[in-house]
Scaffold this active site. Structure first.
Site, PDB file in Angstrom:
ATOM      1  N   GLU A  80       0.809  -1.229   0.000  1.00  0.00           N
ATOM      2  CA  GLU A  80       0.000   0.000   0.000  1.00  0.00           C
ATOM      3  C   GLU A  80       0.843   1.281   0.000  1.00  0.00           C
ATOM      4  O   GLU A  80       0.673   2.136   0.886  1.00  0.00           O
ATOM      5  CB  GLU A  80      -0.973  -0.027   1.186  1.00  0.00           C
ATOM      6  CG  GLU A  80      -1.851  -1.254   1.171  1.00  0.00           C
ATOM      7  CD  GLU A  80      -2.751  -1.378   2.395  1.00  0.00           C
ATOM      8  OE1 GLU A  80      -2.723  -0.493   3.261  1.00  0.00           O
ATOM      9  OE2 GLU A  80      -3.506  -2.378   2.459  1.00  0.00           O
ATOM     10  N   GLU A 117      -5.511 -10.691  -1.493  1.00  0.00           N
ATOM     11  CA  GLU A 117      -6.350 -10.479  -0.293  1.00  0.00           C
ATOM     12  C   GLU A 117      -7.832 -10.453  -0.647  1.00  0.00           C
ATOM     13  O   GLU A 117      -8.610  -9.676  -0.077  1.00  0.00           O
ATOM     14  CB  GLU A 117      -5.961  -9.160   0.397  1.00  0.00           C
ATOM     15  CG  GLU A 117      -4.503  -9.065   0.775  1.00  0.00           C
ATOM     16  CD  GLU A 117      -4.144  -7.827   1.577  1.00  0.00           C
ATOM     17  OE1 GLU A 117      -5.045  -7.175   2.144  1.00  0.00           O
ATOM     18  OE2 GLU A 117      -2.935  -7.508   1.643  1.00  0.00           O
TER      19      GLU A 117
HETATM   20  O1  G3I Z   1      -6.069  -9.652  18.648  1.00  0.00           O
HETATM   21  C1  G3I Z   1      -6.684  -8.502  19.247  1.00  0.00           C
HETATM   22  C2  G3I Z   1      -7.680  -8.922  20.276  1.00  0.00           C
HETATM   23  O2  G3I Z   1      -7.033  -9.599  21.305  1.00  0.00           O
HETATM   24  C3  G3I Z   1      -8.412  -7.678  20.781  1.00  0.00           C
HETATM   25  O3  G3I Z   1      -9.431  -8.069  21.653  1.00  0.00           O
HETATM   26  C4  G3I Z   1      -9.027  -6.886  19.655  1.00  0.00           C
HETATM   27  C5  G3I Z   1      -9.670  -5.606  20.119  1.00  0.00           C
HETATM   28  O4  G3I Z   1      -9.608  -4.605  19.157  1.00  0.00           O
HETATM   29  O5  G3I Z   1      -7.993  -6.564  18.728  1.00  0.00           O
HETATM   30  C6  G3I Z   1      -7.358  -7.710  18.180  1.00  0.00           C
HETATM   31  O6  G3I Z   1      -6.401  -7.332  17.227  1.00  0.00           O
HETATM   32  C7  G3I Z   1      -6.878  -6.763  16.041  1.00  0.00           C
HETATM   33  C8  G3I Z   1      -6.525  -7.690  14.885  1.00  0.00           C
HETATM   34  O7  G3I Z   1      -6.818  -7.076  13.667  1.00  0.00           O
HETATM   35  C9  G3I Z   1      -7.337  -9.016  14.970  1.00  0.00           C
HETATM   36  O8  G3I Z   1      -6.864  -9.905  14.024  1.00  0.00           O
HETATM   37  C10 G3I Z   1      -6.191  -5.426  15.875  1.00  0.00           C
HETATM   38  O9  G3I Z   1      -6.677  -4.522  16.856  1.00  0.00           O
HETATM   39  C11 G3I Z   1      -6.471  -4.860  14.517  1.00  0.00           C
HETATM   40  O10 G3I Z   1      -5.682  -3.685  14.305  1.00  0.00           O
HETATM   41  C12 G3I Z   1      -6.094  -5.874  13.471  1.00  0.00           C
HETATM   42  O11 G3I Z   1      -6.437  -5.359  12.207  1.00  0.00           O
HETATM   43  C13 G3I Z   1      -5.788  -5.935  11.094  1.00  0.00           C
HETATM   44  C14 G3I Z   1      -5.390  -4.786  10.169  1.00  0.00           C
HETATM   45  O12 G3I Z   1      -4.915  -5.297   8.939  1.00  0.00           O
HETATM   46  C15 G3I Z   1      -4.277  -3.952  10.785  1.00  0.00           C
HETATM   47  O13 G3I Z   1      -3.093  -4.696  10.905  1.00  0.00           O
HETATM   48  C16 G3I Z   1      -6.772  -6.880  10.404  1.00  0.00           C
HETATM   49  O14 G3I Z   1      -6.971  -8.033  11.211  1.00  0.00           O
HETATM   50  C17 G3I Z   1      -6.198  -7.311   9.066  1.00  0.00           C
HETATM   51  O15 G3I Z   1      -7.160  -8.067   8.367  1.00  0.00           O
HETATM   52  C18 G3I Z   1      -5.853  -6.076   8.251  1.00  0.00           C
HETATM   53  O16 G3I Z   1      -5.273  -6.537   7.026  1.00  0.00           O
HETATM   54  C19 G3I Z   1      -5.037  -5.559   6.033  1.00  0.00           C
HETATM   55  C20 G3I Z   1      -3.793  -5.997   5.276  1.00  0.00           C
HETATM   56  O17 G3I Z   1      -2.712  -6.168   6.168  1.00  0.00           O
HETATM   57  C21 G3I Z   1      -3.443  -4.993   4.188  1.00  0.00           C
HETATM   58  N1  G3I Z   1      -4.563  -4.803   3.297  1.00  0.00           N
HETATM   59  C22 G3I Z   1      -5.830  -4.444   3.934  1.00  0.00           C
HETATM   60  C23 G3I Z   1      -6.191  -5.482   5.003  1.00  0.00           C
HETATM   61  C24 G3I Z   1      -7.553  -5.203   5.614  1.00  0.00           C
HETATM   62  O18 G3I Z   1      -7.559  -3.994   6.321  1.00  0.00           O
END
Ligand code: G3I
Length: 363
Positions: free
Chosen positions: A159, A274
């Site tokens: 990105e 993705e």
């Molecule tokens: O694991 C914790 C959990 O313990 C907690 O209770 C909860 C409360 O908010 O958060 C959980 O973690 C979250 C995690 O996703 C869960 O898998 C994080 O806060 C959250 O920031 C995280 O978001 C991820 C995001 O990227 C940021 O890294 C998404 O899962 C993930 O699907 C998303 O992936 C991105 C790709 O890397 C790039 N392209 C877009 C894609 C979708 O946004």
């Protein structure tokens, strides 16, 4: 899916090592002897995996092992997980996912080495270009070397384009652009190549497939980055189309296909990295919604395939039980999102059928 682990590895070795080894549309078919010409196409299908869910949910693991040929950690290789502080590399989650992949004969992709998303505060605070280059390259060296020979393909830069680029040269503002400018991209690709010369290096981006000037500008930006790397002899092997598809946005078939023709002319591969379909604006009824979701993905995959068949297709999760979509796109009717191939009870939806037909994994 019944492919033996050793067969899966052979397919992956080809697809991720850059030797296209799959069906009629993709060059050398799989199979033996004279029947080869009729062999079905085989594009590796994979999915993003959550380490916490894998540890806690056996049925989820079984679904991944059954349906996928490759995995990508959804968060386990990101900076906030790997680098809680400057001194530490925490490979716990990534190693557990890698061990699961190995046990099940699956390949692994790496996501991601240089991304603005969720950079830890200690790294985001860097202001010196010399320190920035050292931190970025030493991170890449350590992480890529650890999985050398197993992770066959890396989303090196993820990105890079801002949501609304002012020009194709515009880049997202975050620690690496603030300190190193556009040079952070070649620095990252060179470091990844040095750490694993056999790994396929990918430039990954979203929101490039729709009608409108903002999407055209994003496509132009990605092409400009790829061209500049190639002109300088810096290794890049593929463009990753994230394909977080919006069910209610119009695909720009012509724009997407001319973008893909440019990529093909540069002799770069294309991966769908993705895939999912954001269903926030769709009707409540599940059957109607699932049909629209499947059709959107089919239209997209077909548009890509007509120009350059992807060397892999990955969805961003396998089941609606674990999806990022509600973080940003909850539905106003209160029902759960349904963006992925399996429903929240792990039952296949029409999207699964589309993917199986497209990749040749349906038997
Ligand atoms: O694991 C914790 C959990 O313990 C907690 O209770 C909860 C409360 O908010 O958060 C959980 O973690 C979250 C995690 O996703 C869960 O898998 C994080 O806060 C959250 O920031 C995280 O978001 C991820 C995001 O990227 C940021 O890294 C998404 O899962 C993930 O699907 C998303 O992936 C991105 C790709 O890397 C790039 N392209 C877009 C894609 C979708 O946004």
């Amino acid at each position: 899916m019944t492919t033996a682990p050793s067969d899966r590895r052979a397919i992956l070795k080809g697809a991720l090592g850059g030797v296209l080894c799959v069906g009629s549309a993709l060059g050398t078919p799989l199979g033996h002897g004279p029947a080869m010409a009729a062999a079905p196409r085989k594009i590796p299908f994979g999915a993003a995996v959550r380490g916490d869910a894998l540890a806690a949910d056996a049925a989820y693991g079984a679904a991944l092992a059954d349906r996928c040929r490759l995995l990508v950690p959804e968060g386990g290789l990101k900076w906030p997980v790997l680098r809680p502080n400057r001194e530490t590399f925490d490979f716990g989650e990534a190693d557990r996912i890698a061990a699961f992949a190995r046990r099940n004969g699956l390949g692994l992709r790496g996501h991601t080495l240089a991304w603005y998303g969720g950079m830890p505060a200690w790294a985001e605070a860097i202001t010196s270009p010399v320190e920035a280059e050292w931190v970025l390259t030493s991170h890449i060296e350590t992480v890529v070397s650890r999985y050398r020979g197993f992770i066959g393909s890396w989303d090196v830069v993820n990105e890079p384009m801002p949501d609304n680029p002012a020009s194709p040269q515009d880049l997202r503002r975050f620690v690496w652009t603030k300190t190193l400018g556009a040079e952070y991209i070649p620095i990252a690709f060179k470091a990844a190549h040095a750490a694993d010369p056999a790994a396929r290096l990918v430039l990954n981006e979203y929101d490039i497939e729709y009608v409108g000037p903002r999407f055209a500008q994003r496509r132009a930006g990605i092409l400009a980055i790829a061209r500049s790397l190639l002109d300088r002899g810096i290794p890049i092997h593929a463009i990753g189309l994230q394909a977080h598809l919006f069910a209610d946005r119009e695909l720009d078939r012509d724009g997407l296909q001319s973008f893909l023709r440019e990529i093909k002319a540069m002799k770069l591969d294309v991966l769908v990295t993705e895939l999912d379909v954001i269903d926030a604006g769709l009707p409540t009824d599940f059957a109607t919604r699932d049909a629209i979701v499947a059709k959107k993905a089919a239209d997209f995959l077909q548009a890509v395939d007509e120009v350059t068949p992807p060397s892999a297709v990955l969805t961003w999760g396998i089941t609606d039980r674990y999806t990022w979509v509600p973080i940003y796109f909850t539905r106003s009717d209160g029902t759960a999102n349904r963006p992925l191939p399996l429903d929240s009870d792990l039952r296949p939806k029409p999207l699964m059928n589309v993917i199986e037909r497209f990749t040749g994994s349906a038997s």
